[in-house]
Design a protein around this motif. Structure first.
Motif, PDB file in Angstrom:
ATOM      1  N   ASP A  16      62.777  53.373  55.112  1.00  0.00           N
ATOM      2  CA  ASP A  16      62.040  53.263  53.848  1.00  0.00           C
ATOM      3  C   ASP A  16      60.648  53.880  53.900  1.00  0.00           C
ATOM      4  N   TRP A  17      59.891  53.616  54.972  1.00  0.00           N
ATOM      5  CA  TRP A  17      58.531  54.146  55.047  1.00  0.00           C
ATOM      6  C   TRP A  17      58.545  55.672  55.017  1.00  0.00           C
ATOM      7  N   LEU A  76      65.235  54.755  47.063  1.00  0.00           N
ATOM      8  CA  LEU A  76      64.674  56.092  46.893  1.00  0.00           C
ATOM      9  C   LEU A  76      63.462  56.045  45.988  1.00  0.00           C
ATOM     10  N   PRO A  77      62.387  56.724  46.352  1.00  0.00           N
ATOM     11  CA  PRO A  77      61.165  56.707  45.544  1.00  0.00           C
ATOM     12  C   PRO A  77      61.268  57.665  44.362  1.00  0.00           C
ATOM     13  N   LEU A 122      57.930  61.009  52.238  1.00  0.00           N
ATOM     14  CA  LEU A 122      58.553  62.248  51.779  1.00  0.00           C
ATOM     15  C   LEU A 122      58.530  62.350  50.261  1.00  0.00           C
ATOM     16  N   GLY A 123      58.542  61.199  49.593  1.00  0.00           N
ATOM     17  CA  GLY A 123      58.521  61.204  48.132  1.00  0.00           C
ATOM     18  C   GLY A 123      57.298  61.909  47.577  1.00  0.00           C
ATOM     19  N   CYS A 179      57.632  67.698  62.013  1.00  0.00           N
ATOM     20  CA  CYS A 179      59.020  68.084  61.742  1.00  0.00           C
ATOM     21  C   CYS A 179      59.194  68.653  60.337  1.00  0.00           C
ATOM     22  N   VAL A 180      58.554  68.042  59.350  1.00  0.00           N
ATOM     23  CA  VAL A 180      58.675  68.528  57.974  1.00  0.00           C
ATOM     24  C   VAL A 180      58.053  69.921  57.859  1.00  0.00           C
ATOM     25  N   GLU A 181      56.914  70.140  58.513  1.00  0.00           N
ATOM     26  CA  GLU A 181      56.288  71.462  58.496  1.00  0.00           C
ATOM     27  C   GLU A 181      57.209  72.519  59.100  1.00  0.00           C
ATOM     28  N   LEU A 182      58.040  72.118  60.072  1.00  0.00           N
ATOM     29  CA  LEU A 182      58.966  73.047  60.709  1.00  0.00           C
ATOM     30  C   LEU A 182      60.268  73.210  59.920  1.00  0.00           C
TER      31      LEU A 182
END
Length: 74
Positions: free
Chosen positions: A36-37, A72-73, A42-43, A24-27
């Motif tokens: 949290d995980w 948030l990281p 994503l951090g 999904c992130v690649e798209l």
């Protein structure tokens, strides 16, 4: 829905969710209300400038750091 009492199934579902996140992130998708995980994952991929901006906004709105501490990281 899955059997959370089955350690193997929990592991497989976790691996599947991480693979789905990668795809999904690649798209270009951005997760909404990410757990949290996922925020930790994503951090590592987040632009350092964006993380700095987000941190500055957060410190401005919550100088005492009492709203969702550690969420948030940054």
């Amino acid at each position: 829905s899955f059997d959370q009492g089955d350690a193997d199934e929990v592991q497989r579902v976790g691996e599947l969710n991480r693979e789905l996140l990668d795809i999904c992130v690649e798209l270009g998708f951005v997760p909404y209300k990410a757990p949290d995980w996922m925020l930790r994952e994503l951090g590592d991929r987040t632009d350092p400038g964006f993380k700095e901006l987000l941190g500055r906004i957060r410190r401005t709105l919550d100088p005492a750091g009492i709203m969702n501490p550690g969420r948030l990281p940054l």
